[in-house]
Write a protein that holds these residues in place. Structure first.
Motif: not given
Length: 345
Positions: A172-189, A65-71
């Motif tokens: 590029y790879y730092q971005f992908m490392a952070i992106r990893n923690f979004v997971g494979s959501l049905n509606n990814p950011p 279960t992933i919750r995010t805060d981009f604010t």
């Protein structure tokens, strides 16, 4: 599906969707395979295979279960991680040092990792946000966006699609490392990273056939040997009536004042032009922008740029004269940054 493969698939689908209305997106699609292959080419970037292996070894987020805060000050991925996963993830992410723009928090409560980056990028964002056009449902380009911190904040401010470009292999790879923690959501950011420089983006002279409502360019212009080419390239990515948000180093003076460092500036060896705000205003107008405004001028502080456990090299305190911190080691004025907002006709 790996994080990188998933992110690249989402990028491809986003460009494919844009191409239905904006033909210039077909040029992006045509170049995309080369852009992505270039950043993974060991002959060009010796560390690329290692960085990729770091991303691939990060914990799998499937089923979590992933919750995010981009604010918030720190981009937060609230995800349950075991003590072992925290230890493993910390070690892996430290292999992608130095972390310059952020910060980021991954985990929950005490079971979390705080990537405390060199720059507290939230301070810049807080200075910029009150003066820009509403980003709600807008398409946004972030030029020289580093590991993507401000891109996440742009999503948090309501942007529909954000594309970050930066030619740095590490970012590029730092971005992908952070992106990893979004997971494979049905509606990814809808945030994407393309490892390409501004000057290599598709260019069109067809008015209003461009892709972006807002273009951000923060901390880039002073690294460009041809600032007018840079401004014209930024303008060319904007739709008619679109907004440029430009942040760059400046000096005091009138419209004729431009500092050209003889060698280094604050120990940076790739700094070419530091204009005054009036000179920068004139540059933007000469490049064809209208409604040019300086909305903020800020002297960089030790709270905003400093060494941390995630960037333990020299930082601002080491770049200033130890006897007079109003000057750089080279004797130039201490770093001062202006935020300019301008429109494309």
């Amino acid at each position: 599906m790996s994080t990188i493969t998933q992110a690249e698939k989402e990028l491809y689908l986003t460009l494919l969707d844009l191409a239905q209305k904006y033909p210039i997106a077909n040029d992006w699609l045509a170049n995309l395979p080369n852009w992505l292959a270039h950043i993974k080419d060991k002959a060009r970037y010796a560390n690329a295979p290692y960085y990729q292996s770091v991303v691939e070894r990060l914990p799998n987020m499937d089923g979590k279960t992933i919750r995010t805060d981009f604010t918030a000050q720190n981009i937060t991925f609230d995800v349950p991680l075991s003590q072992g996963e925290i230890k493993q993830t910390t070690a892996l992410l430290k292999n992608l040092m130095p972390w310059r723009k952020g910060g980021f928090v991954i985990g929950q409560g005490e079971q979390s990792i705080h990537i405390d980056t060199e720059w507290r990028s939230d301070l810049k964002w807080d200075r910029v946000l009150p003066f820009i056009s509403d980003l709600t449902d807008k398409r946004v380009l972030d030029v020289g966006g580093g590991s993507g911190y401000h891109g996440w904040r742009m999503l948090g401010a309501g942007a529909k699609t954000v594309v970050v470009i930066d030619p740095s292999c590490l970012f590029y790879y730092q971005f992908m490392a952070i992106r990893n923690f979004v997971g494979s959501l049905n509606n990814p950011p809808n945030l994407h990273f393309i490892p390409v420089a501004l000057e290599n983006l598709p260019f069109t002279t067809e008015n209003n056939k461009q892709l972006f409502h807002t273009v951000f360019c923060m901390g880039v212009l002073y690294h460009r040997a041809s600032p007018f080419d840079c401004l014209l390239q930024l303008k060319n990515q904007l739709l008619k009536g679109g907004e440029l948000v430009l942040e760059t180093l400046v000096v005091d003076g009138d419209e004729n004042t431009v500092l050209v460092p003889k060698d280094r500036y604050a120990q940076m060896n790739n700094v070419y032009f530091l204009p005054s705000v009036p000179a920068l205003t004139l540059w933007l107008q000469k490049a064809g922008f209208v409604d040019v405004k300086c909305v903020d001028v800020n002297v960089t502080t030790f709270d905003e740029q400093r060494k941390t456990a995630w960037m333990d090299y020299h930082s601002l305190a080491d770049f200033l004269d130890p006897n007079d911190n109003s000057k750089t080691l080279e004797g130039y004025p201490r770093p001062k940054r202006a935020v300019m907002v301008a429109k494309k006709l």
